[in-house]
Design a protein around this motif. Structure first.
Motif, mmCIF file in Angstrom:
data_model
loop_
_atom_site.group_PDB
_atom_site.id
_atom_site.type_symbol
_atom_site.label_atom_id
_atom_site.label_comp_id
_atom_site.label_asym_id
_atom_site.label_seq_id
_atom_site.Cartn_x
_atom_site.Cartn_y
_atom_site.Cartn_z
ATOM 1 N N TYR A 60 0.514 -1.732 -0.266
ATOM 2 C CA TYR A 60 -0.205 0.028 -0.170
ATOM 3 C C TYR A 60 1.193 0.923 -0.388
ATOM 4 C CZ TYR A 60 -3.297 3.025 1.615
ATOM 5 O OH TYR A 60 -3.603 4.659 1.858
ATOM 6 N N ALA A 89 -0.985 -3.902 8.370
ATOM 7 C CA ALA A 89 -2.325 -3.457 8.590
ATOM 8 C C ALA A 89 -2.830 -2.722 8.544
ATOM 9 C CB ALA A 89 -2.320 -3.414 10.420
ATOM 10 N N ILE A 90 -3.811 -2.360 7.752
ATOM 11 C CA ILE A 90 -4.642 -1.492 7.041
ATOM 12 C C ILE A 90 -5.781 -1.156 7.882
ATOM 13 C CG2 ILE A 90 -3.409 -1.584 4.845
ATOM 14 C CD1 ILE A 90 -6.103 -2.964 3.547
ATOM 15 N N GLY A 91 -7.072 -0.310 7.779
ATOM 16 C CA GLY A 91 -8.128 0.418 8.771
ATOM 17 C C GLY A 91 -9.429 -0.738 7.424
ATOM 18 N N GLU A 92 -10.022 -0.592 8.436
ATOM 19 C CA GLU A 92 -11.002 -1.499 7.794
ATOM 20 C C GLU A 92 -11.418 -0.261 6.359
ATOM 21 O OE1 GLU A 92 -15.915 -3.066 8.320
ATOM 22 O OE2 GLU A 92 -14.410 -1.861 10.020
ATOM 23 N N GLU A 93 -11.565 1.141 7.171
ATOM 24 C CA GLU A 93 -12.290 1.757 5.682
ATOM 25 C C GLU A 93 -11.431 2.020 4.231
ATOM 26 O OE1 GLU A 93 -12.470 6.193 6.179
ATOM 27 O OE2 GLU A 93 -13.110 5.746 8.046
ATOM 28 N N PHE A 94 -9.637 1.976 4.692
ATOM 29 C CA PHE A 94 -9.163 1.665 3.409
ATOM 30 C C PHE A 94 -9.375 0.965 2.876
ATOM 31 C CE2 PHE A 94 -5.136 0.138 1.386
ATOM 32 C CZ PHE A 94 -4.936 1.583 0.338
ATOM 33 N N GLU A 97 -12.110 1.267 0.414
ATOM 34 C CA GLU A 97 -11.891 1.438 -0.626
ATOM 35 C C GLU A 97 -11.208 1.363 -1.384
ATOM 36 O OE1 GLU A 97 -12.824 4.494 -0.274
ATOM 37 O OE2 GLU A 97 -11.389 4.946 -2.111
#
Ligand code: GH3
Ligand code: MG
Length: 362
Positions: A60, A89-94, A97
């Motif tokens: 990412y 780790a990526i946020g749920e929002e990302f 997206e």
């Protein structure tokens, strides 16, 4: 395995350790692949055209580039390209997206064990999508072929219908159509009580035109006469070739008086016209019979044609080049016309024989 059968994986990853980890994970699986690793935007774009990947594994965050832009660029090239984010780790929002932007999936680096199975799932789904699309395209293609076939059938039918109704030499309606049209008008007239007339025209001494100038010349004269008759009639009149040099005009709504006037105009126009070509031109004379319903009584539509033929015979006997109706034939004969068809058929035959005999002597 031959190179072209290997899965071509393009890896966008700046971290050597992560790249190693991903490579090892793939080795462990039964996926047979060729891997190309890039770290910059330029190398990524170049690899899309040179390496032509089947699948992209992208980080990412990169020092000079970012995964979402890579995704956009890849999708612009090929909307079906499999694009999986492999990232910390990526946020749920990302995560949402990335999927919205067209990513196939994402795998977290601390759950690398899922990588191979996610890749396989993505490959299966992509294959299914491709199959579905191919099936849809085949269906559309078949629909299109059917449509073309359909319009060809419609065109052929129209052509056949035209052929069945038209006389090939003059393009006018043929005998069959004329008889049906007269039949139809006869019933319409009886039902709605408006008159209709049939005008029958026959060229005088046409045989001699063939004899003197040849059959082909005769053909062109017939065509020209057909065109002249057609031109002079109204749009809702039916103009046809009843036989060799015999034409019929069916005029709905026209009574005897009007039909006689029209027939005189036809005769006048034909008389002054020059038929033929530059080399040879001839004048024609025609005999015209007018029958009208209800002025002329008839039990069947076909009787009207019989009456017309008899009147025409009388017009010829009187020298041709004239318009006749039942008003011009002697009273006794007019009455005879309205009597049994059997008797009139015998008379007609007798007259035809007389005519043939006369011609033989000529
Ligand atoms: P009448 O004055 O009694 O009508 O005599 P006619 O010569 O016009 O009529 P007849 O019935 O004796 O002969 C008709 C001629 O028309 C003979 C025939 O060869 C010719 N004919 C019929 N159909 C065609 C055609 O399609 N083309 C050409 N060129 N001639 C045709
Ligand atoms: Mg004739």
């Amino acid at each position: 395995m031959a190179d072209e059968n290997r899965l071509r994986i393009l890896q966008l990853e700046d971290n050597d350790i992560d790249a190693e980890l991903i490579g090892r994970e793939l080795q462990k699986s039964d996926i047979v692949f060729t891997l190309r690793r890039v770290q910059t935007r330029d190398d990524f774009i170049a690899a899309l055209t040179e390496f032509v990947p089947d699948l992209i594994l992208a980080d990412y965050r990169l020092p000079q580039f970012d995964g979402l832009t890579a995704l956009r660029i890849a999708k612009e090239r090929d909307p079906d390209l499999i694009f999986i984010f492999v990232s910390g780790a990526i946020g749920e929002e990302f995560a949402i997206e990335t999927l919205k932007q067209g990513a196939t999936d994402y795998v977290l680096k601390d759950r690398m064990g899922r990588l191979a199975s996610e890749i396989k799932r993505a490959l299966t789904e992509a294959a299914e999508r491709r199959q579905r699309r191919e099936a849809e395209e085949a269906l559309i293609q078949r629909d299109r072929q059917l449509e073309t076939l359909n319009s060809e059938i419609v065109a052929t039918n129209r052509r056949l219908k035209r052929l069945a109704l038209r006389d090939p030499l003059t393009g006018l309606y043929n005998h069959r159509y004329l008889t049906e049209a007269i039949e139809l008008e006869f019933f319409r007239t009886r039902r709605y009580a408006h008159p209709f007339s049939v005008i029958m025209a026959d060229i005088d001494y046409f045989k001699s035109i063939n004899d003197v100038y040849g059959h082909l010349f005769g053909d062109s004269v017939l065509k020209q006469l057909a065109a002249q008759l057609n031109k002079m009639m109204r749009r809702y009149d039916i103009v046809g070739r009843y036989g060799g040099e015999e034409f019929i005009m069916v005029c709905p709504g026209v009574d005897r008086l009007k039909a006689l006037a029209l027939a005189q105009r036809l005769l006048g126009a034909v008389t002054i016209y020059n038929f033929g070509d530059k080399k040879q031109s001839v004048k024609l004379k025609i005999s015209v019979a007018v029958v009208s319903y209800p002025d002329d009584r008839a039990a069947r539509a076909i009787d009207l044609i019989d009456i017309a033929e008899r009147i025409l015979g009388d017009a010829k006997k009187a020298g041709g080049n004239r318009v006749y109706s039942t008003l011009d034939v002697s009273d006794s004969k007019a009455v005879a016309l309205k009597q049994s068809t059997k008797a009139s058929d015998i008379n007609l035959l007798r007259e035809k024989l007389e005519k043939l005999d006369k011609r033989g002597k000529e």
